[in-house]
Design an enzyme around this catalytic site. Sequence first.
Site, mmCIF file in Angstrom:
data_model
loop_
_atom_site.group_PDB
_atom_site.id
_atom_site.type_symbol
_atom_site.label_atom_id
_atom_site.label_comp_id
_atom_site.label_asym_id
_atom_site.label_seq_id
_atom_site.Cartn_x
_atom_site.Cartn_y
_atom_site.Cartn_z
ATOM 1 N NE ARG A 144 75.589 -44.136 -52.593
ATOM 2 C CZ ARG A 144 76.025 -45.281 -53.088
ATOM 3 N NH1 ARG A 144 77.247 -45.384 -53.533
ATOM 4 N NH2 ARG A 144 75.235 -46.329 -53.113
ATOM 5 C CE LYS A 190 69.336 -66.041 -59.104
ATOM 6 N NZ LYS A 190 70.720 -66.265 -58.722
ATOM 7 N N GLY A 223 71.317 -52.751 -49.284
ATOM 8 C CA GLY A 223 71.322 -53.814 -48.263
ATOM 9 C C GLY A 223 70.770 -53.338 -46.934
ATOM 10 N N GLY A 261 67.980 -51.201 -54.560
ATOM 11 C CA GLY A 261 68.564 -51.500 -55.867
ATOM 12 C C GLY A 261 67.736 -51.128 -57.068
HETATM 13 P P1 AMP Z 1 66.918 -58.004 -58.032
HETATM 14 O O1 AMP Z 1 68.328 -57.485 -58.001
HETATM 15 O O2 AMP Z 1 66.743 -59.367 -57.458
HETATM 16 O O3 AMP Z 1 65.927 -56.989 -57.494
HETATM 17 O O4 AMP Z 1 66.576 -58.229 -59.571
HETATM 18 C C1 AMP Z 1 66.485 -57.174 -60.470
HETATM 19 C C2 AMP Z 1 66.622 -57.750 -61.848
HETATM 20 O O5 AMP Z 1 65.596 -58.689 -62.065
HETATM 21 C C3 AMP Z 1 66.498 -56.728 -62.935
HETATM 22 O O6 AMP Z 1 67.749 -56.581 -63.571
HETATM 23 C C4 AMP Z 1 65.454 -57.321 -63.883
HETATM 24 O O7 AMP Z 1 65.850 -57.258 -65.235
HETATM 25 C C5 AMP Z 1 65.395 -58.768 -63.449
HETATM 26 N N1 AMP Z 1 64.112 -59.392 -63.796
HETATM 27 C C6 AMP Z 1 62.883 -58.951 -63.553
HETATM 28 N N2 AMP Z 1 61.966 -59.762 -64.109
HETATM 29 C C7 AMP Z 1 62.630 -60.761 -64.738
HETATM 30 C C8 AMP Z 1 62.256 -61.876 -65.513
HETATM 31 N N3 AMP Z 1 60.972 -62.155 -65.753
HETATM 32 N N4 AMP Z 1 63.220 -62.664 -66.013
HETATM 33 C C9 AMP Z 1 64.516 -62.388 -65.791
HETATM 34 N N5 AMP Z 1 64.943 -61.342 -65.052
HETATM 35 C C10 AMP Z 1 64.024 -60.524 -64.543
#
Ligand code: AMP
Length: 416
Positions: free
Chosen positions: A34, A217, A396, A373
């Site tokens: 940064r 999610k 964000g 992220g």
């Molecule tokens: P996000 O912060 O929503 O972008 O989620 C990122 C996280 O999603 C990472 O730490 C991944 O390990 C997790 N992730 C990706 N695919 C899966 C999966 N099939 N089951 C559980 N976690 C997952």
Amino acid sequence: MTIDNFNFKGHKAIVRVDFNVPLDENGNITDDTRIRGALPTLKKILADGGALIIMSHMGKPKGKVNPKMSLAQIKEAVANALGAPVEFAPDCAKAEEMAAALKPGEVLLLENLRFYPEEEGKPVGIDKEDPAYDAAKKEMKERQKDFAKKLASYADVYVNDAFGTAHRRHASTAVIADSFDADHKMLGYLMEKEVKAVDNILKDIKRPFTAIMGGSKVSTKIGIIENLLDKVDNLILCGGMTYTFAKAQGGNVGNSICENDKLDLALDIIKKAKEKGVNLVLATDCVAADDFNNNAKTQICCVKNIPDGWEGLDIGPASIASFVGAILPAKTILWNGPAGVFEMDNFATGSKIVCEAIVEATNTGAFSLVGGGDSVACVNKFGFADAVSYVSTGGGALLEAIEGKVLPGVAAIEGK
Ligand code: AMP
């Protein structure tokens, strides 16, 4: 005004940067990305013959002084990076004398802005349910204006180069801009690059446009998915989201991550994609594991037919082939969120191949933006950060920009 068109000679510039760098327990910087990101802006001001006042937040001190989050800890690192001595103002609301004494080529670093509740403008120590909350909020907004005016009084030019906080209407990121006319406020180089990258994705689209949304999610990505449905040709949804879609379509997803309250939402996305003529690419097969563990037993199975006790942790070979097929011909690519649990090597293959396909498409002329992220962690893990067109520094802020929201930090400068 743009930073390239402004000559800082004889001016005092107050620059909002994002120096929220990670520190170890001894206060040493563990990643200076940064600081390096803001250097082009800071160096241009000094090279022109301007004086520089740098302001930033660090961590979440919640309006209270906290020595563990003092910017005094990074003063030397900033001086080394700039190649110039840096003075430190321990009270950023009382720095007028130090600011007034600054000469061309000199640098003053202000203490962590978030030691002051006025920076974020949120009342502290009062619950949102409290009947007195609204009055406290109003009062704090007034204090925020005064705090912003105080900061503005130190300089005659304002530059915002902190994309990471551009989605916040804080004293230093937006309110302060009201004290400067259009010729004396501007985005820094990093902000300009980020805004341009988002414009490439949302406005200046070369087709086909393929977006790859992964992560854990659906619920956290829904705003972006809905905005993208109006823009993309191909929408790849992967990662943990896969299993909410599979279950919504009547599948058995075993122990896989699944948002049972989002099944209707998943069906609605499928319907909307059809109506809008978007090619929705969902994973069809997965690498299922008998435990959430790198050394778990694995098998390839259909995402709609995962045995009880097993969970899908990466995409399978058929999904990889269909994803690559939608990525390679693309001329605009957005990637947010890994295809699987890439942190564990045995479930990183899908994300790695997605990454390689993005790099290949970039090499044949696509514009590729990676951000938000975990996908940044992913390109770094696979060593591809320099092989895509742009890796965003905003978490964000980037996601809100892609949702189509106007970022207060940008609007305050551009007058939108
Ligand atoms: P996000 O912060 O929503 O972008 O989620 C990122 C996280 O999603 C990472 O730490 C991944 O390990 C997790 N992730 C990706 N695919 C899966 C999966 N099939 N089951 C559980 N976690 C997952």
